[in-house]
Design a protein around this motif. Structure first.
Motif, PDB file in Angstrom:
ATOM      1  N   ALA A  18     -15.782 -21.441 -44.719  1.00  0.00           N
ATOM      2  CA  ALA A  18     -15.760 -21.378 -43.376  1.00  0.00           C
ATOM      3  C   ALA A  18     -16.313 -20.129 -43.038  1.00  0.00           C
ATOM      4  CB  ALA A  18     -14.305 -21.414 -42.827  1.00  0.00           C
ATOM      5  N   MET A  19     -17.397 -20.542 -42.095  1.00  0.00           N
ATOM      6  CA  MET A  19     -18.506 -19.471 -41.815  1.00  0.00           C
ATOM      7  C   MET A  19     -18.448 -19.548 -40.287  1.00  0.00           C
ATOM      8  SD  MET A  19     -21.273 -19.458 -44.602  1.00  0.00           S
ATOM      9  CE  MET A  19     -22.007 -17.763 -44.502  1.00  0.00           C
ATOM     10  N   ASP A  40     -14.513 -14.650 -49.321  1.00  0.00           N
ATOM     11  CA  ASP A  40     -13.378 -15.003 -48.394  1.00  0.00           C
ATOM     12  C   ASP A  40     -13.623 -16.217 -47.678  1.00  0.00           C
ATOM     13  OD1 ASP A  40     -12.231 -12.424 -49.300  1.00  0.00           O
ATOM     14  OD2 ASP A  40     -12.274 -11.594 -47.331  1.00  0.00           O
ATOM     15  N   CYS A  41     -12.597 -16.773 -47.019  1.00  0.00           N
ATOM     16  CA  CYS A  41     -12.630 -18.084 -46.210  1.00  0.00           C
ATOM     17  C   CYS A  41     -13.142 -19.014 -47.048  1.00  0.00           C
ATOM     18  CB  CYS A  41     -13.597 -17.704 -45.095  1.00  0.00           C
ATOM     19  SG  CYS A  41     -13.110 -16.076 -44.108  1.00  0.00           S
ATOM     20  N   TRP A  42     -12.629 -19.203 -48.221  1.00  0.00           N
ATOM     21  CA  TRP A  42     -12.744 -20.480 -49.012  1.00  0.00           C
ATOM     22  C   TRP A  42     -11.537 -21.274 -49.119  1.00  0.00           C
ATOM     23  CZ3 TRP A  42     -17.118 -22.242 -51.488  1.00  0.00           C
ATOM     24  CH2 TRP A  42     -18.206 -21.193 -51.515  1.00  0.00           C
ATOM     25  N   PHE A  43     -11.436 -22.487 -48.990  1.00  0.00           N
ATOM     26  CA  PHE A  43     -10.355 -23.413 -48.711  1.00  0.00           C
ATOM     27  C   PHE A  43     -10.600 -24.810 -49.666  1.00  0.00           C
ATOM     28  CE2 PHE A  43     -11.070 -21.226 -44.692  1.00  0.00           C
ATOM     29  CZ  PHE A  43      -9.786 -20.525 -44.616  1.00  0.00           C
ATOM     30  N   GLY A  44      -9.550 -25.459 -49.813  1.00  0.00           N
ATOM     31  CA  GLY A  44      -9.795 -26.682 -50.688  1.00  0.00           C
ATOM     32  C   GLY A  44      -9.693 -26.645 -51.993  1.00  0.00           C
ATOM     33  N   SER A  45     -10.378 -27.204 -52.884  1.00  0.00           N
ATOM     34  CA  SER A  45     -10.268 -27.316 -54.328  1.00  0.00           C
ATOM     35  C   SER A  45     -10.503 -25.662 -55.018  1.00  0.00           C
ATOM     36  CB  SER A  45     -11.264 -28.345 -55.002  1.00  0.00           C
ATOM     37  OG  SER A  45     -11.205 -28.374 -56.417  1.00  0.00           O
ATOM     38  N   GLN A  46      -9.789 -25.483 -56.058  1.00  0.00           N
ATOM     39  CA  GLN A  46     -10.093 -24.482 -56.895  1.00  0.00           C
ATOM     40  C   GLN A  46     -11.069 -24.562 -58.092  1.00  0.00           C
ATOM     41  OE1 GLN A  46      -8.417 -21.391 -56.070  1.00  0.00           O
ATOM     42  NE2 GLN A  46      -8.028 -22.470 -54.212  1.00  0.00           N
ATOM     43  N   ASP A  47     -11.420 -25.853 -58.171  1.00  0.00           N
ATOM     44  CA  ASP A  47     -12.478 -26.469 -59.055  1.00  0.00           C
ATOM     45  C   ASP A  47     -13.661 -25.591 -58.861  1.00  0.00           C
ATOM     46  OD1 ASP A  47     -14.096 -27.347 -60.965  1.00  0.00           O
ATOM     47  OD2 ASP A  47     -13.681 -29.467 -60.511  1.00  0.00           O
ATOM     48  N   GLN A  48     -14.423 -24.650 -59.579  1.00  0.00           N
ATOM     49  CA  GLN A  48     -15.572 -24.147 -59.169  1.00  0.00           C
ATOM     50  C   GLN A  48     -16.712 -24.772 -59.347  1.00  0.00           C
ATOM     51  OE1 GLN A  48     -15.762 -20.756 -58.091  1.00  0.00           O
ATOM     52  NE2 GLN A  48     -13.590 -21.337 -57.869  1.00  0.00           N
ATOM     53  N   GLU A  49     -16.491 -26.111 -60.072  1.00  0.00           N
ATOM     54  CA  GLU A  49     -17.499 -27.246 -60.165  1.00  0.00           C
ATOM     55  C   GLU A  49     -17.630 -28.191 -59.192  1.00  0.00           C
ATOM     56  OE1 GLU A  49     -19.926 -26.812 -62.632  1.00  0.00           O
ATOM     57  OE2 GLU A  49     -18.747 -24.861 -62.907  1.00  0.00           O
ATOM     58  N   ALA A  50     -16.696 -28.098 -58.330  1.00  0.00           N
ATOM     59  CA  ALA A  50     -16.619 -28.868 -57.226  1.00  0.00           C
ATOM     60  C   ALA A  50     -17.796 -28.765 -55.828  1.00  0.00           C
ATOM     61  CB  ALA A  50     -15.042 -29.106 -56.332  1.00  0.00           C
ATOM     62  N   ALA A  89      -6.811 -23.529 -40.133  1.00  0.00           N
ATOM     63  CA  ALA A  89      -6.635 -22.448 -41.268  1.00  0.00           C
ATOM     64  C   ALA A  89      -7.554 -21.325 -40.796  1.00  0.00           C
ATOM     65  CB  ALA A  89      -7.368 -23.118 -42.581  1.00  0.00           C
ATOM     66  N   THR A  90      -8.469 -21.506 -39.976  1.00  0.00           N
ATOM     67  CA  THR A  90      -9.339 -20.683 -39.427  1.00  0.00           C
ATOM     68  C   THR A  90      -8.856 -19.432 -38.464  1.00  0.00           C
ATOM     69  OG1 THR A  90     -10.625 -22.175 -38.074  1.00  0.00           O
ATOM     70  CG2 THR A  90     -11.513 -21.477 -40.281  1.00  0.00           C
ATOM     71  N   SER A  91      -7.621 -19.826 -38.237  1.00  0.00           N
ATOM     72  CA  SER A  91      -7.084 -18.996 -37.058  1.00  0.00           C
ATOM     73  C   SER A  91      -6.471 -17.671 -37.655  1.00  0.00           C
ATOM     74  CB  SER A  91      -6.025 -19.860 -36.299  1.00  0.00           C
ATOM     75  OG  SER A  91      -4.842 -20.054 -37.232  1.00  0.00           O
ATOM     76  N   ALA A  92      -6.355 -17.717 -39.015  1.00  0.00           N
ATOM     77  CA  ALA A  92      -5.702 -16.561 -39.580  1.00  0.00           C
ATOM     78  C   ALA A  92      -6.891 -15.528 -40.117  1.00  0.00           C
ATOM     79  CB  ALA A  92      -4.975 -17.002 -40.986  1.00  0.00           C
ATOM     80  N   GLY A  93      -6.410 -14.125 -39.831  1.00  0.00           N
ATOM     81  CA  GLY A  93      -7.315 -13.215 -40.449  1.00  0.00           C
ATOM     82  C   GLY A  93      -8.743 -13.217 -39.776  1.00  0.00           C
ATOM     83  N   VAL A 105     -20.082 -24.225 -40.214  1.00  0.00           N
ATOM     84  CA  VAL A 105     -20.545 -23.361 -39.396  1.00  0.00           C
ATOM     85  C   VAL A 105     -20.578 -23.584 -38.064  1.00  0.00           C
ATOM     86  CG1 VAL A 105     -22.916 -23.909 -39.819  1.00  0.00           C
ATOM     87  CG2 VAL A 105     -22.296 -21.401 -39.361  1.00  0.00           C
ATOM     88  N   GLY A 106     -20.450 -22.594 -37.295  1.00  0.00           N
ATOM     89  CA  GLY A 106     -20.255 -22.761 -35.789  1.00  0.00           C
ATOM     90  C   GLY A 106     -19.166 -22.072 -35.158  1.00  0.00           C
ATOM     91  N   ASP A 107     -18.862 -22.463 -33.851  1.00  0.00           N
ATOM     92  CA  ASP A 107     -17.836 -21.865 -33.185  1.00  0.00           C
ATOM     93  C   ASP A 107     -16.363 -22.403 -33.503  1.00  0.00           C
ATOM     94  OD1 ASP A 107     -17.650 -24.284 -31.640  1.00  0.00           O
ATOM     95  OD2 ASP A 107     -18.685 -23.763 -30.079  1.00  0.00           O
ATOM     96  N   SER A 108     -15.252 -22.109 -32.580  1.00  0.00           N
ATOM     97  CA  SER A 108     -14.077 -22.462 -32.950  1.00  0.00           C
ATOM     98  C   SER A 108     -13.760 -24.070 -32.921  1.00  0.00           C
ATOM     99  CB  SER A 108     -12.964 -22.009 -31.750  1.00  0.00           C
ATOM    100  OG  SER A 108     -13.554 -22.303 -30.535  1.00  0.00           O
TER     101      SER A 108
END
Length: 248
Positions: free
Chosen positions: A65-66, A24-34, A6-10, A40-43
């Motif tokens: 993803a950072m 930006d670059c958030w993935f997974g659940s939409q639950d803000q309490e999750a 997923a990190t290959s985009a944008g 973090v790191g390289d590819s």
């Protein structure tokens, strides 16, 4: 070759804390309490975002993803023959502070082995600022802020390009890599983790190599697209990654 994470985009594979919004670059659940997991790191770190997304379908997780391709999460700069990439270590320092402010439930750090950087890019670290010191500094900052930090050992490094080998030979056994070769050299990040109290270490290499051999295909799935995992194979690691990280 297009079986990408997923990190290959944008901008999510070239994370720059000065330009990429915190939203930006958030993935997974939409639950803000999750629970929040920062990757973090390289590819090579980016390879673990999609497995965590797969985990989040059963155990809600928010994954941030950072990740910056070619930039291990160290505070000492890599070098080529004629360039010092000081922007990498400088950005990491800012990223570390952003993570500390964010206070995630887990920070997952991963990166290509130092030998891998030499093979793939011809990069090295100067004796007065070794990669190990840079990792110790960044991990210590996170742990010093009371964060849970886990380091994942870099997957075995394949010999040559498995995709090209399979295209040429069509036989899987000719495209395997001896485990002694694939796991040769020091995993500097893992060694550094051992010097920072409280940092957890995870090693999934048993899923890549058996009986001294690391195949190019496992379970009818191509393992690598170059020195990176195919995203399909990476996602197959999700259940074991969840167990190793004690998620859920």
């Amino acid at each position: 070759m297009q079986d990408l994470p997923a990190t290959s985009a944008g901008a999510c594979g070239v994370y720059d804390p000065a330009t990429v919004p915190d939203t930006d670059c958030w993935f997974g659940s939409q639950d803000q309490e999750a629970p929040v997991v920062v990757v973090v790191g390289d590819s090579h770190a980016g390879q673990f975002v999609d497995p965590l997304v797969a985990v989040s379908k059963k155990i809600p997780l928010r994954i941030h993803a950072m990740v910056r391709n070619g930039c291990p999460f160290a505070l000492t700069p890599p070098r080529s023959a004629d360039t010092v990439y000081a922007n990498c270590s400088a950005q990491n320092a800012v990223t570390a502070e952003k993570i500390i402010v964010q206070k995630p439930d887990l920070v997952l750090v991963a990166g290509m082995r130092e030998d891998g950087y030499r093979k793939a890019l011809g990069w090295h670290w100067a004796p007065e600022s070794p990669l190990a010191d840079g990792y110790i500094q960044s991990l210590s900052r996170l742990r010093g802020a009371g964060l849970r930090v886990a380091v994942i050992a870099d997957p075995p490094y394949p010999g040559g390009n498995p995709v090209e080998c399979l295209q040429k030979h069509g036989k899987q056994d000719q495209c395997a890599t001896a485990a002694a070769e694939a796991l040769a050299g020091t995993d500097t990040l893992v060694d550094a983790a051992g010097s920072v109290p409280g940092v957890e270490t995870i090693d999934l290499s048993r899923h890549f190599c058996r009986d001294g051999v690391c195949p190019a295909v496992i379970g009818n799935v191509l393992v690598y697209r170059d020195n990176h995992m195919t995203n399909t194979f990476a996602k197959s690691l999700a259940p074991d990654l969840a167990v190793a990280l004690r998620l859920g």
